[in-house]
Design a protein around this motif. Sequence first.
Motif, short mmCIF file in Angstrom:
data_model
loop_
_atom_site.label_atom_id
_atom_site.label_comp_id
_atom_site.label_asym_id
_atom_site.label_seq_id
_atom_site.Cartn_x
_atom_site.Cartn_y
_atom_site.Cartn_z
N SER A 142 0.83 -1.20 0.00
CA SER A 142 0.00 0.00 0.00
C SER A 142 0.86 1.25 0.00
CB SER A 142 -0.92 0.01 1.23
OG SER A 142 -1.76 -1.13 1.23
N SER A 187 -4.67 3.14 -3.51
CA SER A 187 -4.33 4.29 -2.67
C SER A 187 -5.02 5.57 -3.13
CB SER A 187 -2.81 4.48 -2.65
OG SER A 187 -2.31 4.60 -3.98
N SER A 209 -9.03 -3.38 0.68
CA SER A 209 -7.83 -3.29 1.50
C SER A 209 -7.92 -2.13 2.49
CB SER A 209 -6.59 -3.11 0.61
OG SER A 209 -5.46 -2.77 1.39
N MET A 212 -4.81 0.18 1.98
CA MET A 212 -4.89 1.05 0.81
C MET A 212 -5.76 2.27 1.12
SD MET A 212 -3.19 0.31 -1.95
CE MET A 212 -2.39 -1.03 -2.86
#
Length: 343
Positions: A142, A187, A209, A212
Amino acid sequence: MAIAPPYLRPLHKSLFPKYPSLSHDSPFRPSLHFSSRPFRLTVRASSAVALEQDLRTQATQQNQTVETELFSCPVCYEPLIRKGPPGLNLDAIYRSGFKCKKCNKSYSSKDVFLDLTVTTGLRNYTEVKPVRTELFRSPLVSFLYERGWRQNFNLSGFPGADEEFRMAQEYFKPAEGGTLVDVSCGSGLFSRKFAKSGTYSGVIALDFSENMLRQCNDFIEQDASLLASNIALVRADVSRLPFSSGSIDAVHAGAALHCWPSPSNAIAEISRILRSGGVFVGSTFLRYTSSTPWIIRPFRERVMQSYNYLTEEEIEEVCTNSGLTNFSKKVQRSFIMFSAQKP
């Protein structure tokens, strides 16, 4: 000059019609007695203040309790009841609570994102996802995603983030002014670009995630213009999107399809949440292209089995099978960007 409320004003004489049949001696005839004492009207200030405060409290509660048609329960897809400040921004979402009346399940933003996964709140249940999914939940990946990882996609024909954003914006013209969901946002590389463009009424950065989404939040906090924009962070499964059917104007999935456990299920979900005329734009790595020599294709299939790399024909077929139309594409080596529309 103070004005008495309506219920304290004199009644209009038309409310009391004349009755000629009533004599002066009739017991039913009203008699009026006038006193020399002045008439006084007294209203207790404490009662008026209490009433005003009660009305303000009710108005505040009405403003803070909204049945939203956007976020829905990932279990039953019923619209969630939202309690808290309105708005599609980080602060408003963080301070709001969401609940499904049908499932009696609550959702909140205990972290920097709103968790709308089916498993949120479970304590004893653990679910292991495929390796390609778990890889992007890693804090290290990430952190590195926009610091070298994503830039290497150029080697496979990806034109770069700025050009990919421009291409996507061209496809999204029919959805301008609407709500955009950036699924598998990572991200937030493109989520932030969509939000800063001012093209959409709201942008939802969505990923499975947790790390992220935290990385996306870190980038947003470094940009004052993004903090004031309508962007929200949501954790969700792409195969169980927490939105009402036909509620979203645009869905973007940049370099994502090959990471999904089931691209067909995910695209079917995207088709479900798109309104009529809504647009889906995605990009991914191709297993091979129509120009790839036949002798090389078996080799590429063997070395690319760890991810769901599709062909141009497979992507178009699964979009069409999910009810999407007007499929178009742009291909450059192993890179493809495509668009499809909900009729």
